[in-house]
Design a protein around this motif. Structure first.
Motif, PDB file in Angstrom:
ATOM      1  N   VAL A 104     -41.500 -34.355 -18.385  1.00 58.60           N
ATOM      2  CA  VAL A 104     -40.064 -34.081 -18.451  1.00 58.60           C
ATOM      3  C   VAL A 104     -39.700 -33.308 -17.193  1.00 58.60           C
ATOM      4  N   PHE A 105     -38.688 -33.792 -16.507  1.00 54.89           N
ATOM      5  CA  PHE A 105     -38.118 -33.081 -15.371  1.00 54.89           C
ATOM      6  C   PHE A 105     -36.823 -32.464 -15.857  1.00 54.89           C
ATOM      7  N   ALA A 106     -36.776 -31.134 -15.892  1.00 55.30           N
ATOM      8  CA  ALA A 106     -35.591 -30.432 -16.378  1.00 55.30           C
ATOM      9  C   ALA A 106     -35.011 -29.609 -15.236  1.00 55.30           C
ATOM     10  N   PHE A 107     -33.747 -29.837 -14.959  1.00 56.08           N
ATOM     11  CA  PHE A 107     -33.049 -29.123 -13.891  1.00 56.08           C
ATOM     12  C   PHE A 107     -32.137 -28.072 -14.506  1.00 56.08           C
ATOM     13  N   TYR A 108     -32.137 -26.890 -13.899  1.00 51.07           N
ATOM     14  CA  TYR A 108     -31.341 -25.762 -14.380  1.00 51.07           C
ATOM     15  C   TYR A 108     -30.443 -25.278 -13.249  1.00 51.07           C
ATOM     16  N   ASP A 109     -29.204 -24.917 -13.604  1.00 55.07           N
ATOM     17  CA  ASP A 109     -28.310 -24.352 -12.596  1.00 55.07           C
ATOM     18  C   ASP A 109     -28.690 -22.899 -12.338  1.00 55.07           C
ATOM     19  N   LEU A 110     -27.964 -22.250 -11.471  1.00 54.14           N
ATOM     20  CA  LEU A 110     -28.313 -20.887 -11.072  1.00 54.14           C
ATOM     21  C   LEU A 110     -28.001 -19.835 -12.137  1.00 54.14           C
ATOM     22  N   ASP A 111     -27.442 -20.274 -13.264  1.00 50.64           N
ATOM     23  CA  ASP A 111     -27.240 -19.384 -14.414  1.00 50.64           C
ATOM     24  C   ASP A 111     -28.289 -19.620 -15.492  1.00 50.64           C
ATOM     25  N   GLY A 112     -29.224 -20.543 -15.238  1.00 52.27           N
ATOM     26  CA  GLY A 112     -30.288 -20.817 -16.197  1.00 52.27           C
ATOM     27  C   GLY A 112     -29.911 -21.814 -17.273  1.00 52.27           C
ATOM     28  N   GLN A 159     -29.578 -25.642 -18.587  1.00 48.48           N
ATOM     29  CA  GLN A 159     -30.120 -26.953 -18.286  1.00 48.48           C
ATOM     30  C   GLN A 159     -28.961 -27.908 -18.000  1.00 48.48           C
ATOM     31  N   ILE A 160     -29.013 -28.557 -16.833  1.00 48.95           N
ATOM     32  CA  ILE A 160     -27.922 -29.447 -16.436  1.00 48.95           C
ATOM     33  C   ILE A 160     -28.342 -30.914 -16.416  1.00 48.95           C
ATOM     34  N   HIS A 161     -29.639 -31.165 -16.388  1.00 48.99           N
ATOM     35  CA  HIS A 161     -30.125 -32.552 -16.432  1.00 48.99           C
ATOM     36  C   HIS A 161     -31.566 -32.556 -16.906  1.00 48.99           C
ATOM     37  N   ARG A 162     -31.891 -33.607 -17.639  1.00 44.92           N
ATOM     38  CA  ARG A 162     -33.247 -33.761 -18.161  1.00 44.92           C
ATOM     39  C   ARG A 162     -33.619 -35.229 -18.064  1.00 44.92           C
ATOM     40  N   TYR A 163     -34.806 -35.478 -17.547  1.00 45.27           N
ATOM     41  CA  TYR A 163     -35.301 -36.843 -17.399  1.00 45.27           C
ATOM     42  C   TYR A 163     -36.692 -36.883 -18.012  1.00 45.27           C
ATOM     43  N   THR A 164     -36.883 -37.736 -19.000  1.00 44.27           N
ATOM     44  CA  THR A 164     -38.177 -37.856 -19.662  1.00 44.27           C
ATOM     45  C   THR A 164     -38.864 -39.132 -19.187  1.00 44.27           C
ATOM     46  N   GLY A 165     -40.130 -38.991 -18.792  1.00 46.50           N
ATOM     47  CA  GLY A 165     -40.927 -40.126 -18.348  1.00 46.50           C
ATOM     48  C   GLY A 165     -41.084 -40.142 -16.840  1.00 46.50           C
ATOM     49  N   LYS A 166     -41.855 -41.104 -16.367  1.00 42.06           N
ATOM     50  CA  LYS A 166     -42.033 -41.234 -14.924  1.00 42.06           C
ATOM     51  C   LYS A 166     -40.849 -41.994 -14.356  1.00 42.06           C
ATOM     52  N   THR A 167     -40.545 -41.719 -13.102  1.00 43.48           N
ATOM     53  CA  THR A 167     -39.512 -42.501 -12.436  1.00 43.48           C
ATOM     54  C   THR A 167     -40.135 -43.808 -11.962  1.00 43.48           C
ATOM     55  N   SER A 168     -39.313 -44.719 -11.503  1.00 43.01           N
ATOM     56  CA  SER A 168     -39.837 -45.993 -11.009  1.00 43.01           C
ATOM     57  C   SER A 168     -40.553 -45.824  -9.676  1.00 43.01           C
ATOM     58  N   GLY A 169     -40.335 -44.684  -9.034  1.00 44.22           N
ATOM     59  CA  GLY A 169     -40.992 -44.416  -7.764  1.00 44.22           C
ATOM     60  C   GLY A 169     -40.265 -43.331  -6.991  1.00 44.22           C
ATOM     61  N   ILE A 170     -40.566 -43.256  -5.718  1.00 42.81           N
ATOM     62  CA  ILE A 170     -40.003 -42.224  -4.846  1.00 42.81           C
ATOM     63  C   ILE A 170     -38.478 -42.321  -4.783  1.00 42.81           C
ATOM     64  N   ASP A 171     -37.951 -43.540  -4.622  1.00 50.81           N
ATOM     65  CA  ASP A 171     -36.506 -43.699  -4.446  1.00 50.81           C
ATOM     66  C   ASP A 171     -35.721 -43.168  -5.646  1.00 50.81           C
ATOM     67  N   GLU A 172     -36.160 -43.497  -6.855  1.00 51.98           N
ATOM     68  CA  GLU A 172     -35.443 -43.021  -8.047  1.00 51.98           C
ATOM     69  C   GLU A 172     -35.563 -41.507  -8.181  1.00 51.98           C
ATOM     70  N   PHE A 173     -36.729 -40.960  -7.865  1.00 55.27           N
ATOM     71  CA  PHE A 173     -36.911 -39.511  -7.957  1.00 55.27           C
ATOM     72  C   PHE A 173     -36.016 -38.789  -6.945  1.00 55.27           C
ATOM     73  N   MET A 174     -35.969 -39.301  -5.721  1.00 60.11           N
ATOM     74  CA  MET A 174     -35.105 -38.705  -4.701  1.00 60.11           C
ATOM     75  C   MET A 174     -33.637 -38.823  -5.107  1.00 60.11           C
ATOM     76  N   LEU A 175     -33.261 -39.954  -5.673  1.00 58.67           N
ATOM     77  CA  LEU A 175     -31.887 -40.149  -6.115  1.00 58.67           C
ATOM     78  C   LEU A 175     -31.525 -39.141  -7.210  1.00 58.67           C
ATOM     79  N   MET A 176     -32.483 -38.858  -8.095  1.00 59.96           N
ATOM     80  CA  MET A 176     -32.231 -37.865  -9.139  1.00 59.96           C
ATOM     81  C   MET A 176     -31.983 -36.494  -8.520  1.00 59.96           C
ATOM     82  N   GLY A 177     -32.756 -36.125  -7.515  1.00 59.08           N
ATOM     83  CA  GLY A 177     -32.539 -34.855  -6.835  1.00 59.08           C
ATOM     84  C   GLY A 177     -31.165 -34.786  -6.196  1.00 59.08           C
ATOM     85  N   LYS A 178     -30.756 -35.869  -5.559  1.00 60.18           N
ATOM     86  CA  LYS A 178     -29.428 -35.912  -4.919  1.00 60.18           C
ATOM     87  C   LYS A 178     -28.320 -35.873  -5.960  1.00 60.18           C
ATOM     88  N   TYR A 179     -28.549 -36.509  -7.086  1.00 61.12           N
ATOM     89  CA  TYR A 179     -27.596 -36.491  -8.201  1.00 61.12           C
ATOM     90  C   TYR A 179     -27.289 -35.053  -8.618  1.00 61.12           C
TER      91      TYR A 179
END
Length: 173
Positions: A124-132, A134-154
């Motif tokens: 699980v990749f869980a993203f938290y804002d600067l107040d702690g 949770q703003i996004h959660r992704y369960t499972g592996k991504t399809s690869g580098i491109d999807e993971f990078m896109l999630m970070g940019k999102y």
């Protein structure tokens, strides 16, 4: 035939090691060092001008966690970009190491994962804002580098405030 397999295995090992410093796992550079106090990490993220914190909930026996480490998290461009925008920490969903939650409560990692974050599958990749929060959660592996990078940019672009990640992916194909 055995000699050929040995040469191939050796070459693959050299390629993986090329991304890591001597004596270091290739994906270790992805994560920041931490004493497990996520309240203090939030402060540090604010001070360093980060967009937030990303937690990687994992377990040793998880093949998809290993796949992410061996195929995505060990890539220098992924490491550089994510470290620029986020503080990054692994959380062992079976771990007994004590952590301090974003709310200041102390508990074992496994309780933080299961009770606080309701992690039932890994990774699980869980993203938290600067107040702690949770703003996004992704369960499972991504399809690869491109999807993971896109999630970070999102997250870093704030698109999570306006649309779901699936819609963002469609817009950015």
């Amino acid at each position: 035939m055995g000699r050929l397999l040995t040469i191939i295995a050796f070459s693959l090992g050299l390629a993986a090691a090329a991304h890591a410093a001597p004596g270091q796992n290739p994906y270790t550079h992805f994560f920041n060092d931490s004493f497990g106090n996520f309240q203090e990490e939030l402060e540090l993220a604010r001070d360093e001008g980060k967009k937030g914190i990303m937690l990687f909930f994992e377990m040793d026996e998880c093949p998809f966690c290993h796949w992410m480490k061996q195929n995505v998290l060990n890539q220098p461009e992924v490491q550089a970009w994510f470290r620029e925008h986020f503080l990054l920490f692994p959380v062992d969903v079976e771990g007994d190491v004590e952590v301090t939650t974003f709310d200041g409560e102390t508990m074992p990692m496994k309780d933080f994962a299961f009770k606080v974050n309701r992690v039932r599958a890994t990774p699980v990749f869980a993203f938290y804002d600067l107040d702690g929060h949770q703003i996004h959660r992704y369960t499972g592996k991504t399809s690869g580098i491109d999807e993971f990078m896109l999630m970070g940019k999102y997250i870093s672009e704030g698109a999570y405030k306006e649309m779901r990640f699936t819609n963002y992916k469609r817009q950015n194909r």
